[in-house]
Scaffold this active site. Structure first.
Site, mmCIF file in Angstrom:
data_model
loop_
_atom_site.group_PDB
_atom_site.id
_atom_site.type_symbol
_atom_site.label_atom_id
_atom_site.label_comp_id
_atom_site.label_asym_id
_atom_site.label_seq_id
_atom_site.Cartn_x
_atom_site.Cartn_y
_atom_site.Cartn_z
ATOM 1 N N GLN A 12 27.746 29.384 90.067
ATOM 2 C CA GLN A 12 28.821 30.379 90.160
ATOM 3 C C GLN A 12 29.181 30.686 91.613
ATOM 4 O O GLN A 12 30.348 30.632 92.005
ATOM 5 C CB GLN A 12 28.374 31.695 89.527
ATOM 6 C CG GLN A 12 28.040 31.648 88.061
ATOM 7 C CD GLN A 12 27.940 33.057 87.511
ATOM 8 O OE1 GLN A 12 28.948 33.660 87.152
ATOM 9 N NE2 GLN A 12 26.737 33.596 87.447
ATOM 10 N N LEU A 13 28.168 31.002 92.414
ATOM 11 C CA LEU A 13 28.419 31.386 93.805
ATOM 12 C C LEU A 13 28.806 30.177 94.651
ATOM 13 O O LEU A 13 29.744 30.245 95.458
ATOM 14 C CB LEU A 13 27.164 32.073 94.374
ATOM 15 C CG LEU A 13 27.270 32.617 95.782
ATOM 16 C CD1 LEU A 13 28.426 33.606 95.913
ATOM 17 C CD2 LEU A 13 25.954 33.279 96.193
ATOM 18 N N ASP A 38 17.790 16.880 95.117
ATOM 19 C CA ASP A 38 16.874 17.769 94.391
ATOM 20 C C ASP A 38 16.028 18.511 95.431
ATOM 21 O O ASP A 38 15.192 17.914 96.111
ATOM 22 C CB ASP A 38 15.987 16.955 93.438
ATOM 23 C CG ASP A 38 15.049 17.845 92.642
ATOM 24 O OD1 ASP A 38 14.947 19.059 92.955
ATOM 25 O OD2 ASP A 38 14.400 17.329 91.708
ATOM 26 N N ALA A 62 19.244 28.042 92.446
ATOM 27 C CA ALA A 62 18.224 28.916 91.849
ATOM 28 C C ALA A 62 17.982 28.512 90.410
ATOM 29 O O ALA A 62 18.791 27.806 89.791
ATOM 30 C CB ALA A 62 18.685 30.375 91.901
ATOM 31 N N TYR A 63 16.861 28.988 89.897
ATOM 32 C CA TYR A 63 16.580 28.943 88.461
ATOM 33 C C TYR A 63 16.998 30.323 87.956
ATOM 34 O O TYR A 63 16.375 31.330 88.310
ATOM 35 C CB TYR A 63 15.087 28.689 88.233
ATOM 36 C CG TYR A 63 14.683 28.640 86.769
ATOM 37 C CD1 TYR A 63 14.392 27.433 86.153
ATOM 38 C CD2 TYR A 63 14.586 29.809 86.017
ATOM 39 C CE1 TYR A 63 14.020 27.382 84.813
ATOM 40 C CE2 TYR A 63 14.224 29.765 84.676
ATOM 41 C CZ TYR A 63 13.935 28.550 84.088
ATOM 42 O OH TYR A 63 13.571 28.512 82.760
ATOM 43 N N THR A 64 18.067 30.393 87.165
ATOM 44 C CA THR A 64 18.634 31.705 86.805
ATOM 45 C C THR A 64 18.531 32.034 85.308
ATOM 46 O O THR A 64 19.111 33.028 84.865
ATOM 47 C CB THR A 64 20.121 31.789 87.244
ATOM 48 O OG1 THR A 64 20.824 30.673 86.686
ATOM 49 C CG2 THR A 64 20.274 31.785 88.743
ATOM 50 N N THR A 103 17.912 38.933 94.188
ATOM 51 C CA THR A 103 18.358 39.662 93.000
ATOM 52 C C THR A 103 17.843 41.100 92.924
ATOM 53 O O THR A 103 16.785 41.421 93.503
ATOM 54 C CB THR A 103 17.868 38.893 91.748
ATOM 55 O OG1 THR A 103 18.129 39.670 90.581
ATOM 56 C CG2 THR A 103 16.371 38.617 91.792
ATOM 57 N N TYR A 127 11.158 35.883 86.127
ATOM 58 C CA TYR A 127 12.260 35.547 87.045
ATOM 59 C C TYR A 127 12.189 36.422 88.301
ATOM 60 O O TYR A 127 12.256 35.914 89.426
ATOM 61 C CB TYR A 127 13.592 35.730 86.316
ATOM 62 C CG TYR A 127 14.813 35.690 87.194
ATOM 63 C CD1 TYR A 127 15.300 34.492 87.711
ATOM 64 C CD2 TYR A 127 15.514 36.864 87.514
ATOM 65 C CE1 TYR A 127 16.442 34.466 88.518
ATOM 66 C CE2 TYR A 127 16.647 36.845 88.304
ATOM 67 C CZ TYR A 127 17.107 35.645 88.802
ATOM 68 O OH TYR A 127 18.234 35.618 89.600
ATOM 69 N N TRP A 151 24.078 41.413 88.787
ATOM 70 C CA TRP A 151 25.049 41.238 87.686
ATOM 71 C C TRP A 151 26.207 40.297 88.103
ATOM 72 O O TRP A 151 27.378 40.623 87.957
ATOM 73 C CB TRP A 151 25.620 42.595 87.252
ATOM 74 C CG TRP A 151 24.646 43.578 86.689
ATOM 75 C CD1 TRP A 151 23.304 43.635 86.868
ATOM 76 C CD2 TRP A 151 24.967 44.691 85.825
ATOM 77 N NE1 TRP A 151 22.777 44.700 86.181
ATOM 78 C CE2 TRP A 151 23.767 45.363 85.546
ATOM 79 C CE3 TRP A 151 26.161 45.179 85.283
ATOM 80 C CZ2 TRP A 151 23.719 46.502 84.737
ATOM 81 C CZ3 TRP A 151 26.112 46.312 84.491
ATOM 82 C CH2 TRP A 151 24.901 46.967 84.212
HETATM 83 N N1 LIG Z 1 23.628 35.145 87.821
HETATM 84 C C1 LIG Z 1 23.298 36.410 88.048
HETATM 85 O O1 LIG Z 1 23.567 37.322 87.255
HETATM 86 C C2 LIG Z 1 22.575 36.777 89.319
HETATM 87 C C3 LIG Z 1 22.256 38.104 89.537
HETATM 88 C C4 LIG Z 1 21.594 38.448 90.726
HETATM 89 C C5 LIG Z 1 21.268 37.462 91.639
HETATM 90 N N2 LIG Z 1 21.583 36.170 91.377
HETATM 91 C C6 LIG Z 1 21.215 35.149 92.377
HETATM 92 O O2 LIG Z 1 22.418 34.670 92.950
HETATM 93 C C7 LIG Z 1 22.253 33.293 93.332
HETATM 94 C C8 LIG Z 1 23.393 32.460 92.776
HETATM 95 O O3 LIG Z 1 23.367 32.606 91.359
HETATM 96 P P1 LIG Z 1 24.360 31.777 90.412
HETATM 97 O O4 LIG Z 1 24.626 32.654 89.237
HETATM 98 O O5 LIG Z 1 25.480 31.237 91.233
HETATM 99 O O6 LIG Z 1 23.384 30.611 89.963
HETATM 100 P P2 LIG Z 1 23.745 29.349 89.021
HETATM 101 O O7 LIG Z 1 25.143 29.455 88.550
HETATM 102 O O8 LIG Z 1 22.625 29.241 88.042
HETATM 103 O O9 LIG Z 1 23.691 28.144 90.060
HETATM 104 C C9 LIG Z 1 22.486 27.667 90.599
HETATM 105 C C10 LIG Z 1 22.683 26.209 90.931
HETATM 106 O O10 LIG Z 1 21.475 25.703 91.510
HETATM 107 C C11 LIG Z 1 21.256 24.418 90.970
HETATM 108 N N3 LIG Z 1 19.871 23.993 91.083
HETATM 109 C C12 LIG Z 1 18.832 24.335 90.263
HETATM 110 N N4 LIG Z 1 17.727 23.663 90.617
HETATM 111 C C13 LIG Z 1 18.053 22.885 91.672
HETATM 112 C C14 LIG Z 1 17.338 21.946 92.471
HETATM 113 N N5 LIG Z 1 16.041 21.665 92.238
HETATM 114 N N6 LIG Z 1 17.979 21.307 93.463
HETATM 115 C C15 LIG Z 1 19.276 21.552 93.697
HETATM 116 N N7 LIG Z 1 20.026 22.434 93.001
HETATM 117 C C16 LIG Z 1 19.417 23.096 91.980
HETATM 118 C C17 LIG Z 1 21.669 24.592 89.519
HETATM 119 O O11 LIG Z 1 21.816 23.342 88.868
HETATM 120 P P3 LIG Z 1 21.566 23.304 87.266
HETATM 121 O O12 LIG Z 1 22.621 24.163 86.653
HETATM 122 O O13 LIG Z 1 21.698 21.844 86.967
HETATM 123 O O14 LIG Z 1 20.181 23.852 87.053
HETATM 124 C C18 LIG Z 1 22.974 25.356 89.676
HETATM 125 O O15 LIG Z 1 24.084 24.515 89.907
HETATM 126 C C19 LIG Z 1 20.863 32.885 92.838
HETATM 127 O O16 LIG Z 1 19.940 32.989 93.887
HETATM 128 C C20 LIG Z 1 20.523 33.920 91.793
HETATM 129 O O17 LIG Z 1 19.135 34.113 91.653
HETATM 130 C C21 LIG Z 1 22.246 35.801 90.247
#
Ligand SMILES: NC(=O)c1ccc[n+]([C@@H]2O[C@H](COP(=O)([O-])OP(=O)(O)OC[C@H]3O[C@@H](n4cnc5c(N)ncnc54)[C@H](OP(=O)(O)O)[C@@H]3O)[C@@H](O)[C@H]2O)c1
Length: 296
Positions: A12-13, A38, A62-64, A103, A127, A151
């Site tokens: 997303q980000l 990776d 991240a692992y989300t 987070t 998480y 969120w």
């Molecule tokens: N989503 C939320 O509500 C939320 C809330 C608070 C904080 N955050 C934080 O905000 C940040 C961005 O979140 P987001 O929602 O944009 O996350 P996201 O949509 O889950 O994107 C994370 C990306 O990282 C990739 N990834 C996972 N394992 C990897 C690896 N080993 N090597 C390279 N890439 C890898 C994922 O690929 P795959 O999809 O193939 O696994 C995915 O494309 C994260 O740090 C998250 O913890 C998120």
């Protein structure tokens, strides 16, 4: 020309950062996701950094999967702790700065006033524990930054906004939790802030390291958020307020996860839109994007 390396570029980000990259002139952007590199492979991360020599790394990977992490703790740790550790090591070798995203789930949610960066962490979920470990490894270098957000949603990927729009079309009534409050954060608004922060860092801003809180402004419950989403789409689905107990999930969520954002606003001179403005813009992005229309 300086290089910014953005990981997790298909998330997303990461996607929002790609969409807004033209805001920074005279910068070379490198975007990678798991297909290109990776990040759990430490040597590959170091080799990539040595080859490309970024001045700044923004880790959006991240692992989300919050509930799945309860069962896949080791996998979540390897992505949420070991990956930032590899990136911090690579950054140190090539003298790059590192911005890592974290987070609100590092807190237990028992506060009744907006969390500041120095408040005690106490993650309640697997998480949250893995993300806190990631923060700790990144902050071993005082020049690195951790930006916590909450969120997060966007026009891409899976998130609460898209789930509500889909369920709102399928159902006449939907129970949504009203006793957890926080602030929805538009990935587009966070990406805009990250690019402004990156610009200042590349221009030589010093002493920027440490933890920062970023969300949109304002506060709401998931119930309030869902109601506003339904109104945007003029959906007739009745949103029924329910308690957390009535919607049990494997991972425990914080009841209160509102951030105090004074530090990031004062340090970088940024203004942050209210969550309803962020939502309005994302909704328009979603309904006007031809690639997204079928997934809503
Ligand atoms: N989503 C939320 O509500 C939320 C809330 C608070 C904080 N955050 C934080 O905000 C940040 C961005 O979140 P987001 O929602 O944009 O996350 P996201 O949509 O889950 O994107 C994370 C990306 O990282 C990739 N990834 C996972 N394992 C990897 C690896 N080993 N090597 C390279 N890439 C890898 C994922 O690929 P795959 O999809 O193939 O696994 C995915 O494309 C994260 O740090 C998250 O913890 C998120």
């Amino acid at each position: 020309m300086k290089t910014i390396w953005i990981t997790g570029s298909k998330g997303q980000l990461g996607t929002e950062l790609q969409l807004q990259q033209e805001k920074l002139q005279d910068v070379r952007f490198l975007f990678t996701d798991i297909e290109e590199l990776d990040l759990t492979n430490k040597q590959a991360v170091i080799d990539f950094a040595q080859k490309e020599k970024p001045a700044l790394i923004i880790n959006c990977a991240a692992y989300t999967a919050v509930d799945k992490a309860e069962e896949e703790f080791d996998t979540a740790m390897s992505i949420n702790r070991d990956v930032p550790a590899h990136l911090a090591e690579a950054a140190k070798i090539v003298l790059a700065r590192l911005i890592h995203i974290s987070t609100d789930y590092v807190f237990d949610g028992t506060s009744c006033k907006p969390y500041v960066e120095t408040d005690k962490t106490n993650p309640q979920s697997a998480y949250g524990k893995t993300k806190l470990s990631g923060e700790e490894v990144v902050l071993t270098n005082h020049e690195n930054m951790v930006i916590r957000t909450s969120w997060l949603y966007s026009a891409h990927g899976n998130n609460f906004l898209k789930t509500m729009l889909r369920l709102g079309k399928e159902r006449d009534e939907l129970g949504v939790i009203f006793d957890q409050v926080g602030t929805p954060t538009s990935a587009a608004d966070l990406a805009a802030a990250l690019l402004e922060i990156s610009k200042q860092i590349l221009e030589g801003k010093e002493n920027a390291g440490g933890i920062y809180h970023f969300s949109n402004e304002g506060v709401c419950s998931w119930y309030d958020f869902a109601r506003v989403i339904m109104n945007f789409d003029k959906l007739n689905c009745f949103i029924k307020p329910i308690t957390t107990d009535e919607y049990p999930l494997p991972a425990k969520r914080p009841f209160y996860s509102v951030f105090n954002k004074k530090k990031i606003k004062d340090s970088f001179g940024i203004t942050i839109p209210h969550w309803s403005q962020g939502l309005a813009k994302t909704y328009i992005q979603l309904v006007t994007s031809p690639t997204n229309q079928n997934s809503v």
